[in-house]
Write a protein that holds these residues in place. Structure first.
Motif, short mmCIF file in Angstrom:
data_model
loop_
_atom_site.label_atom_id
_atom_site.label_comp_id
_atom_site.label_asym_id
_atom_site.label_seq_id
_atom_site.Cartn_x
_atom_site.Cartn_y
_atom_site.Cartn_z
N SER A 79 0.86 -1.18 0.00
CA SER A 79 0.00 0.00 0.00
C SER A 79 0.90 1.24 0.00
O SER A 79 2.07 1.16 0.39
N PRO A 80 0.39 2.38 -0.40
CA PRO A 80 1.20 3.59 -0.36
C PRO A 80 1.76 3.89 1.03
O PRO A 80 2.91 4.32 1.16
N GLU A 81 0.98 3.64 2.06
CA GLU A 81 1.43 3.92 3.43
C GLU A 81 2.59 3.00 3.82
O GLU A 81 3.58 3.45 4.40
N LEU A 82 2.47 1.73 3.52
CA LEU A 82 3.54 0.81 3.84
C LEU A 82 4.76 1.08 2.96
O LEU A 82 5.89 1.00 3.44
N ALA A 83 4.55 1.44 1.72
CA ALA A 83 5.67 1.78 0.84
C ALA A 83 6.47 2.94 1.43
O ALA A 83 7.71 2.90 1.45
N ASP A 84 5.78 3.94 1.96
CA ASP A 84 6.48 5.07 2.60
C ASP A 84 7.27 4.60 3.82
O ASP A 84 8.40 5.05 4.05
#
Length: 99
Positions: A79-84
């Motif tokens: 997810s974008p949050e985990l990628a960050d």
């Protein structure tokens, strides 16, 4: 969780190759960072594991788009949050050998 088969979701979720390349790190860097954080995140909402038999069509699309490594068999999409969070962990691992 978004249906990863939809175009917006495929574009929104990130592969480990994309994270390696975003920081110009060698192959495997994002995977190692992900493994350090994995227990704090939830499979199916924060990351999904695509299996080569069950998800072959989607994996082929991602391979054609050059979003995954050519040698990838099963893969993790973030997810974008985990990628960050993984990118932040990769940076910590680069600057602090204890990380």
């Amino acid at each position: 969780m978004d249906d990863l088969r939809s175009k917006p979701a495929i574009d929104r979720w990130r592969s480990l190759r994309e994270l390696d390349e975003s920081l110009q790190h060698p192959k495997g860097s994002a995977f190692r960072a992900f493994r350090r954080l994995e227990n704090h995140w939830q499979e199916t909402s924060d990351f999904i594991v695509l299996h080569h038999e069950r998800d072959r069509a989607l994996i082929d699309i991602l391979r054609q788009q050059q979003r995954i490594y050519a040698s990838t068999v099963n893969l993790v999409m973030l997810s974008p949050e985990l990628a960050d969070a993984v990118i932040a962990q990769m940076r910590r691992m680069t600057t602090d050998p204890a990380e």
